[in-house]
Motif scaffolding. Sequence first.
Motif, PDB file in Angstrom:
ATOM      1  N   GLU A   1       0.839  -1.201   0.000  1.00  7.66           N
ATOM      2  CA  GLU A   1       0.000   0.000   0.000  1.00  7.66           C
ATOM      3  C   GLU A   1       0.873   1.250   0.000  1.00  7.66           C
ATOM      4  O   GLU A   1       2.049   1.207   0.355  1.00  7.66           O
ATOM      5  CB  GLU A   1      -0.934  -0.010   1.211  1.00  7.66           C
ATOM      6  N   ASN A   2       0.251   2.352  -0.371  1.00  6.05           N
ATOM      7  CA  ASN A   2       0.986   3.609  -0.526  1.00  6.05           C
ATOM      8  C   ASN A   2       0.601   4.636   0.529  1.00  6.05           C
ATOM      9  O   ASN A   2       0.900   5.816   0.394  1.00  6.05           O
ATOM     10  CB  ASN A   2       0.734   4.185  -1.927  1.00  6.05           C
ATOM     11  N   ASP A   3      -0.061   4.192   1.571  1.00  5.21           N
ATOM     12  CA  ASP A   3      -0.459   5.082   2.660  1.00  5.21           C
ATOM     13  C   ASP A   3       0.280   4.653   3.917  1.00  5.21           C
ATOM     14  O   ASP A   3       0.191   3.497   4.339  1.00  5.21           O
ATOM     15  CB  ASP A   3      -1.974   4.988   2.871  1.00  5.21           C
TER      16      ASP A   3
ATOM     17  N   ALA B   1       0.115   6.373   6.967  1.00  2.85           N
ATOM     18  CA  ALA B   1      -0.396   7.093   8.129  1.00  2.85           C
ATOM     19  C   ALA B   1      -0.349   6.235   9.387  1.00  2.85           C
ATOM     20  O   ALA B   1      -0.365   6.761  10.505  1.00  2.85           O
ATOM     21  CB  ALA B   1      -1.832   7.555   7.856  1.00  2.85           C
TER      22      ALA B   1
ATOM     23  N   GLY C   1       3.864  11.477   4.437  1.00  2.43           N
ATOM     24  CA  GLY C   1       2.802  11.759   3.479  1.00  2.43           C
ATOM     25  C   GLY C   1       3.055  12.964   2.603  1.00  2.43           C
ATOM     26  O   GLY C   1       2.183  13.363   1.822  1.00  2.43           O
TER      27      GLY C   1
ATOM     28  N   ARG D   1       4.488  10.688  -2.409  1.00  2.00           N
ATOM     29  CA  ARG D   1       3.935   9.349  -2.535  1.00  2.00           C
ATOM     30  C   ARG D   1       4.803   8.504  -3.453  1.00  2.00           C
ATOM     31  O   ARG D   1       5.359   9.000  -4.441  1.00  2.00           O
ATOM     32  CB  ARG D   1       2.507   9.397  -3.090  1.00  2.00           C
TER      33      ARG D   1
END
Length: 607
Positions: free
Chosen positions: A117-119, A121, A524, A527
């Motif tokens: 995944e590219n998140d 957080a 963040g 990306r």
Amino acid sequence: MGFNIYDELPAPVSKYHGTEKQVLAEIFLQHAQGGVLPVTPWYDASKSLAREFPEQLGCLDDPAILGRVFQMIDDNHDGILDQDEFVNGIHELLHPTTQEAKTLRARIAKAVLPAVENDFAHVKSVAIIGAGVAGLQVARRLMEIGISCTIFEKSENVGGCWQKNYADFGLQVPKELFEFPDFPYPDDFKCDLFPTGPEVQSYIELYAKTFKLYDIAQFKTTVVDLQPSGGQRGWTVVFEKEKQRSSKAFDYLVVATGMYSWPPHMPVARDASKFKGQILHSCTFTDRKVASGKKVVVVGGGKSAVDNAVSAAKEGSQTTLVCRSWHWPVPRYLLNLVPFKYATYSRFGHWFLHPHHGEGATATWLHGTCAPVKWLWWRAVELMFRGQFQIPSSMIPEEGVETDLFSGGQILNYDFRDMLSSGKIQQICGAIDKFTETGVVLVDGKELDADLVIYGTGFAKNYDIFDKVIQKKLNIQKDGLYLYRNVIPPQVPDVAFVGCEVSTFNNILTQGLQALWLQKILSGQMRLPKPGSMEKVIQKEQAWKRTWMPPASSRASLYQLHMTKYHDMLVQDIGAQRFRKMPNCFGELFMPYTARDFADLFPKASK
């Protein structure tokens, strides 16, 4: 029509319905032949199982694990599976009750990875393996954005290879070319222009103390295993300290174990057990007095081997350097006048290299048009180096200097040259065939007496802290581990390699920029591309390097003098200006780049 192989495929949607056992029965019937499942259709069925149960069986594409699962569920051991064996066996694996099933399920869990995944957080805690200059800079950057970091270091101090190394080791470049971009040498820090190893170590310790990085480091702690968190994001680090094994979960993992860590590469020749003398690797030749009064043979042609030969010759009675091929030495001062950094650390010098695959059409055309000029330039450089180092014809490297610098580049003073000239060091182009009681025999039959043999042959790479299945997903090649920007493996989530899969002529700056680049990703502010796009970039770089770089086991990591382009890419990725000296056009073209050109990208150290 075909499709773009780098496009991301949509996540598979389950096409099976019903209870778990009904789903298993459907999978069996889809792949069965004549009511049974032989070995070959079992492979196809396992792919369906991995798609349907990704968190539990996501690694069933590995042949070794597939074989163990088949063996467990094949009750009558006839080499084929009927429906009851398949359904009941896989159900037992999903909900283990027997010891065999529990053991196999635990083995599978060590290799099951979540989707990439590219998140990021979720990242609140990061494990950093290694307390060298890379690991320290990563910790500093991530702590700035509120991420909790733990550094695992197997030795008793920060510094990595600078804590202790071969005799008389030190920087081969002046101190301004080995400097933290956010922490220049203090005015009251005393060291040579070309600092010794202990001076560099003191500088690294000062950095760690200034930013309280000792507080987050666990020393004398060996990481023995890295486990995915059971199909969830993050990693569990299994470590050993004072013979006690423990584990701790983290949201993200950074491997910062360095280019020159462990294990030593020692291609020891046959019959070594007969040798009555001592055999060392350069990393264990830490005191040159070990060679006092001895006949020494040093094996290797790189920087460490040359340094070992010089150190041994200062104490030994006879020193011989044996290597398969020679490398071009680079003088500290060109023509004994101009610091080498003006040719090797400037954009002007960089332009004469083999063009990078990312160059635009105009630059590519210009490189091609000026190829004869570039060829003449490098031949002139070779003549200069031959003159300065008085290189005999028997020691002329096979590769041109513009290529050799990417496999064996070494910046030397004149100690080695002078000792060769005086006869204190002998040089032989060859290799050891075998040992005798009193020395070695070369492949051409020549015998050398020896009391001490030192292998200055570098280090091998080892990824065994990762499960074998995960190592396959890393896609390690014979010429190294290719990563996106030499940091990110596209198919293994939540892990970055900083400093250990890239080599430039200014590693401390390179690692600082990598740490900043990683900070922007985890915060963040930028990306990552999708995995397919990262794979495309990696394959372009792989093809580019394989067309002209020597076939070294570390080729994937090599940027060396192409560090200018590599730094440009990192800086552009984070949205900063790559031309750091503008509007000074002359300086941008001809002046060497140092860490201070990037200082404004980093917060200033408090006094």
